[in-house]
Design a protein around this motif. Sequence first.
Motif, PDB file in Angstrom:
ATOM      1  N   VAL A  12       0.669  -1.242  -0.287  1.00  0.00           N
ATOM      2  CA  VAL A  12      -0.249   0.306   0.242  1.00  0.00           C
ATOM      3  C   VAL A  12       1.233   1.322  -0.238  1.00  0.00           C
ATOM      4  O   VAL A  12       0.826   1.898  -0.614  1.00  0.00           O
ATOM      5  N   GLN A  13       1.487   1.019   0.624  1.00  0.00           N
ATOM      6  CA  GLN A  13       3.041   2.636   1.223  1.00  0.00           C
ATOM      7  C   GLN A  13       3.149   2.623  -0.931  1.00  0.00           C
ATOM      8  O   GLN A  13       3.598   3.755  -0.932  1.00  0.00           O
ATOM      9  N   ARG A  14       4.132   1.389  -1.186  1.00  0.00           N
ATOM     10  CA  ARG A  14       4.627   1.877  -2.376  1.00  0.00           C
ATOM     11  C   ARG A  14       4.069   2.194  -3.702  1.00  0.00           C
ATOM     12  O   ARG A  14       3.748   3.175  -4.417  1.00  0.00           O
ATOM     13  N   LEU A  15       2.635   1.728  -3.268  1.00  0.00           N
ATOM     14  CA  LEU A  15       1.212   2.494  -4.238  1.00  0.00           C
ATOM     15  C   LEU A  15       1.153   3.716  -4.414  1.00  0.00           C
ATOM     16  O   LEU A  15       1.371   4.481  -5.346  1.00  0.00           O
ATOM     17  N   GLY A  18       3.902   5.903  -5.222  1.00  0.00           N
ATOM     18  CA  GLY A  18       4.121   5.960  -6.953  1.00  0.00           C
ATOM     19  C   GLY A  18       3.312   6.946  -6.787  1.00  0.00           C
ATOM     20  O   GLY A  18       3.399   7.276  -8.614  1.00  0.00           O
ATOM     21  N   LYS A  19       2.086   6.714  -6.370  1.00  0.00           N
ATOM     22  CA  LYS A  19       0.808   8.019  -6.802  1.00  0.00           C
ATOM     23  C   LYS A  19       1.211   9.122  -6.964  1.00  0.00           C
ATOM     24  O   LYS A  19       0.142   9.751  -6.937  1.00  0.00           O
ATOM     25  N   ARG A  20       1.993   9.378  -5.955  1.00  0.00           N
ATOM     26  CA  ARG A  20       2.658  10.531  -4.795  1.00  0.00           C
ATOM     27  C   ARG A  20       1.693  11.112  -4.621  1.00  0.00           C
ATOM     28  O   ARG A  20       1.150  12.551  -4.696  1.00  0.00           O
ATOM     29  N   VAL A  21       0.740  10.497  -3.797  1.00  0.00           N
ATOM     30  CA  VAL A  21      -1.158  10.747  -2.763  1.00  0.00           C
ATOM     31  C   VAL A  21       0.157  10.723  -1.381  1.00  0.00           C
ATOM     32  O   VAL A  21       0.768  10.120  -0.509  1.00  0.00           O
ATOM     33  N   SER A  22      -0.482  11.941  -0.792  1.00  0.00           N
ATOM     34  CA  SER A  22       0.063  11.889   1.095  1.00  0.00           C
ATOM     35  C   SER A  22      -1.265  10.856   1.247  1.00  0.00           C
ATOM     36  O   SER A  22      -2.117  10.921   1.306  1.00  0.00           O
ATOM     37  N   GLN A  23      -0.369  10.227   3.139  1.00  0.00           N
ATOM     38  CA  GLN A  23      -1.505   9.365   4.265  1.00  0.00           C
ATOM     39  C   GLN A  23      -2.712  10.095   3.864  1.00  0.00           C
ATOM     40  O   GLN A  23      -3.838   8.852   3.769  1.00  0.00           O
TER      41      GLN A  23
END
Length: 475
Positions: A12-15, A18-23
Amino acid sequence: MLASEPRIGSRVQRLRRGKRVSQADLAGALGISASYLNLIEHNRRRITVPLLMKLAAYFGIEPGELVENDESRLVGDLMELFGDELFAESGLTSQDVRDLAASNPSAGRAVVRLFDQYRALRDARQRGEVDLGGGEGGEFHPATDAVSDFIQENANYFPTLEDAAERVRRDIDASADAYDSFEYGLRTYLFNVFGLQWRTASLPAGVARRYDAERRELITADTQAPETAVFAVAHQLGLMAAAPQIDALIASGSFSADAPVLMRNALASYFAAALVMPYEPFLKACRETRYDIERIERRFRTSFEQVCHRMTTLQKPGASGIPLHLVRTDIAGNISKRFSLSGIRISRHSGACPRWNVYSAFLSPERINVQISQMPEGQRYFCIARSITKGGHRHHAPRRHLSIGLGCHIAHAPAMVYSDGMNLSDIAQAVPIGVGCRICPRMDCEQRAHPPSDYRFTLDVTDMAESIYAQARLV
């Protein structure tokens, strides 16, 4: 209802990254708090099936692709580690190892890194290269393992390098008209952007490419195959055109000693593959030909190994290929490259199972060997392997004989052309394999080279077994 046991936090963290989305943004899209998502990414919370479905939909992938096997991979590394003769009297069981991986994976990974360091020092001492008493030269780092781990942790997909290669490829294609080759466009791009002349010449034995910054020349050896020369030039271009992206990726890892040098080389090779075999056209070719490697290598004018490597990088969210594993070995059984998204476990330090077709491929040179492989836990995989020869393009030049293994979980086998005519549901066709003798429980294997680490020898004076190790008993 809870999702299956494998943890998906790292995936989940890598995806997300990779999509440059914050938590915070991802948590908002999922309808959960950022703190809860943080716990998920650190494997401190299990994921419910509805949340798993939301995550898969958000990233545009199948739910099954989201569930990765980080924990089982760690268990495999630890099992191999504790199978070393150093721990022969420790009395550890496989359940002890699984408990460590499940309860404290960070500690488990630290143990693996520590053993890597110990093993490198031990091997160096046996070669007389290091004094473990504190003398000079006592600092060694298992760089190849560090690079392999980094690639595995990132699922062999680096979007920043894909983007960089795509930008450069557009410029290369724009510099050549419809009748010109990629090679012509590459030459033009090198000269226009970097002022480099690319030429072919005789170079000393063992030198594939030479970059002469003073003369502004890039020279490839005249002994190389055309596809190898083009890849070597693309590799050099990656070191120059994608230097910021490569530097950032190296900085994001925990590397020491000579690992950054090897990592830079690996990332430049990744860029070269993405440049020569652009993502979208390559994925389209894989789907159209059903992963027919020989057809694809002709379409992109590349080599068998280059195509196999590129196939393992097709992990773009929403446009991914089959989750594959890849292994490269020499005729002595040394594994020089290993990567697995299929779920199959590949030996970290020792040779893999001799029953695996990546080894039997040496018996049928240049021919694709197909095998349904079954691990001791019951999981089945569809594996192809082919031996290749490198070097030898000058009189009396030495040659390297290698075998490339590529495969997927049996569920994905129908998507590969090599499965045609095979009864994939027939369990009798599966060849029993393992990770390595010291951690394989198959006592009926006549090719066993060592007993499992938790077994001891016995000798039956009445019946002589084909393998003495088959008579070992559990302690």
